[in-house]
Write an enzyme that holds these catalytic residues in place. Structure first.
Site, mmCIF file in Angstrom:
data_model
loop_
_atom_site.group_PDB
_atom_site.id
_atom_site.type_symbol
_atom_site.label_atom_id
_atom_site.label_comp_id
_atom_site.label_asym_id
_atom_site.label_seq_id
_atom_site.Cartn_x
_atom_site.Cartn_y
_atom_site.Cartn_z
ATOM 1 N N THR A 100 0.818 -1.220 0.000
ATOM 2 C CA THR A 100 0.000 0.000 0.000
ATOM 3 C C THR A 100 0.842 1.256 0.000
ATOM 4 O OG1 THR A 100 -1.823 -1.131 1.069
ATOM 5 C CG2 THR A 100 -1.744 1.234 1.364
ATOM 6 N N THR A 111 1.902 -4.234 4.249
ATOM 7 C CA THR A 111 1.824 -4.482 5.687
ATOM 8 C C THR A 111 1.271 -5.875 6.017
ATOM 9 O OG1 THR A 111 -0.377 -3.488 5.800
ATOM 10 C CG2 THR A 111 1.498 -2.043 6.235
ATOM 11 N N ASP A 112 0.553 -6.479 5.073
ATOM 12 C CA ASP A 112 -0.148 -7.733 5.394
ATOM 13 C C ASP A 112 0.799 -8.852 5.824
ATOM 14 O OD1 ASP A 112 -2.577 -6.570 4.955
ATOM 15 O OD2 ASP A 112 -2.839 -7.379 2.942
ATOM 16 N N SER A 152 1.751 -7.636 -0.706
ATOM 17 C CA SER A 152 2.555 -8.565 0.113
ATOM 18 C C SER A 152 1.848 -9.901 0.340
ATOM 19 C CB SER A 152 2.963 -7.924 1.440
ATOM 20 O OG SER A 152 1.876 -7.836 2.316
HETATM 21 N N1 ASP Z 1 -2.525 -5.539 0.801
HETATM 22 C C1 ASP Z 1 -1.452 -4.617 1.131
HETATM 23 C C2 ASP Z 1 -0.151 -5.399 1.171
HETATM 24 O O1 ASP Z 1 0.133 -6.013 2.145
HETATM 25 C C3 ASP Z 1 -1.731 -3.966 2.419
HETATM 26 C C4 ASP Z 1 -0.724 -2.940 2.850
HETATM 27 O O2 ASP Z 1 0.342 -2.795 2.332
HETATM 28 O O3 ASP Z 1 -1.026 -2.248 3.860
HETATM 29 O O4 ASP Z 1 0.558 -5.412 0.203
#
Ligand code: ASP
Length: 335
Positions: A17, A99-100, A66
């Site tokens: 993200t 973040t995932d 991710s």
């Molecule tokens: N779906 C995103 C990821 O993990 C979420 C994020 O980055 O906050 O790539």
């Protein structure tokens, strides 16, 4: 007067993200966005204050959500970070990451990259086009931490929302809030006035003191996680065995409890050469051997306080060193 040399940092972009852009015209009000579309160079260019802290060389290793990380990509990331850390002209590495699964990549690097140079992961809960995007400040703080000499030798760090977490402990615990990351024993420190402020240090081995070496590995041993819920079926564990899993992390209830109706089927896994690792679906708290199940009789291993995703990685790395359940238990107790 000569200005002191700015630290030289490598910035490795992997997507997420923080590299996301809104797709809806209402921009900041909408949760709709596409992750992993903004390049690492553009992320750096978007935060001019970074130049005061460090000389940054950005590279785009991956551009993915991710969720799409696989073990093959983890190995690729760890190899690239190790290469960068080995260079004399690199003082530290910052990785932008979704973040995932940030906690998994961070922990894998923590256990496998043999360097005491700062390695810092950061990301964002909101895309760059959101009204109050968190990515720029997170990136600035991550660079401030990686550039600071006091960050060396602390293992891999996750910097989010002004907090500095150890890769050993941190987890994403909320799907949406800016303070989505937490560590059961608290963060190691904070970013205050543009520099790290430390409050605790990790006592468990990592990076330069790690037992694990991925240099000669083509792939990680397959380990699956099965999360507990009411009315389970042992066929899920069997499906992992059929896939070639060498270990299964059973994310049990509370203290890692296995329901009585599954015990016989799970006890039979050891005879099929598959290690069962009891963990807790709560994601925190030290598990006790032989407390909620007869681990000695079954040849099972319990996690210490590792959450199931991290227990999976530790089990996979442990299996690259030994097949012995007691030796693997010792690794779980010490890492
Ligand atoms: N779906 C995103 C990821 O993990 C979420 C994020 O980055 O906050 O790539």
């Amino acid at each position: 007067m000569n200005r002191p040399r700015r630290p030289s940092l490598a910035l490795v972009g992997t997507g997420g993200t923080i590299a996301g852009a809104g797709t809806a015209p209402e921009g900041g009000m909408s949760a709709a966005y596409q992750s992993a579309v903004v390049g690492a160079d553009a992320l750096v260019a978007g935060v001019p204050a970074l130049a005061r802290l460090a000389e940054l060389r950005a590279e785009q290793l991956l551009q993915i959500d991710s969720a799409d990380f696989t073990d093959a990509l983890l190995l690729r990331l760890a190899r690239r970070v190790a290469e960068l850390c080995a260079r004399d002209d690199v003082d530290g590495v910052v990785i932008t990451h979704g973040t995932d699964t940030m906690e998994e990549s961070a922990y894998f690097l923590h256990l496998t990259v043999r360097s005491s140079k700062p390695i810092v992961l950061t990301g964002a809960m909101r895309p760059a086009t959101a009204l109050a995007a968190d990515g720029p400040a997170n990136l600035l703080h991550a660079v401030a931490v990686a550039a600071h000499p006091s960050s060396a030798g602390r293992g891999v760090l996750v910097v989010m929302n002004e907090e500095i977490h150890s890769a050993r402990d941190v987890a994403k615990v909320h799907a949406a809030r800016l303070d989505a990351f937490a560590s059961p024993h608290g963060p190691l420190g904070l970013v205050a006035e543009g520099a790290p402020r430390w409050y605790r240090a990790l006592t468990r081995p990592h990076t330069t003191a790690s037992d694990f070496d991925i240099a000669a590995l083509d792939a990680l041993p397959l380990v699956g996680v099965v999360t507990s819920h009411g009315n389970m079926r042992a066929e899920i564990h069997d499906a992992w065995v059929a896939q070639g899993a060498r270990a299964i992390v059973h994310a049990g209830f509370g203290g890692g409890t296995v329901p009585d109706y599954l015990k016989a089927r799970l006890a039979a896994l050891r005879a099929r050469g598959v290690l069962l690792v009891r963990a807790s679906r709560t994601g925190a708290g030290a598990l006790v051997r032989n407390a909620n199940a007869d681990d000695d009789a079954h040849g099972w291993v319990v996690t210490d306080d590792q959450n199931p995703p991290r227990a999976r990685l530790l089990a996979a790395l442990a299996l690259t060193r030994t097949q012995d359940a007691q030796a693997i238990q010792r690794l779980f107790n010490s890492y």
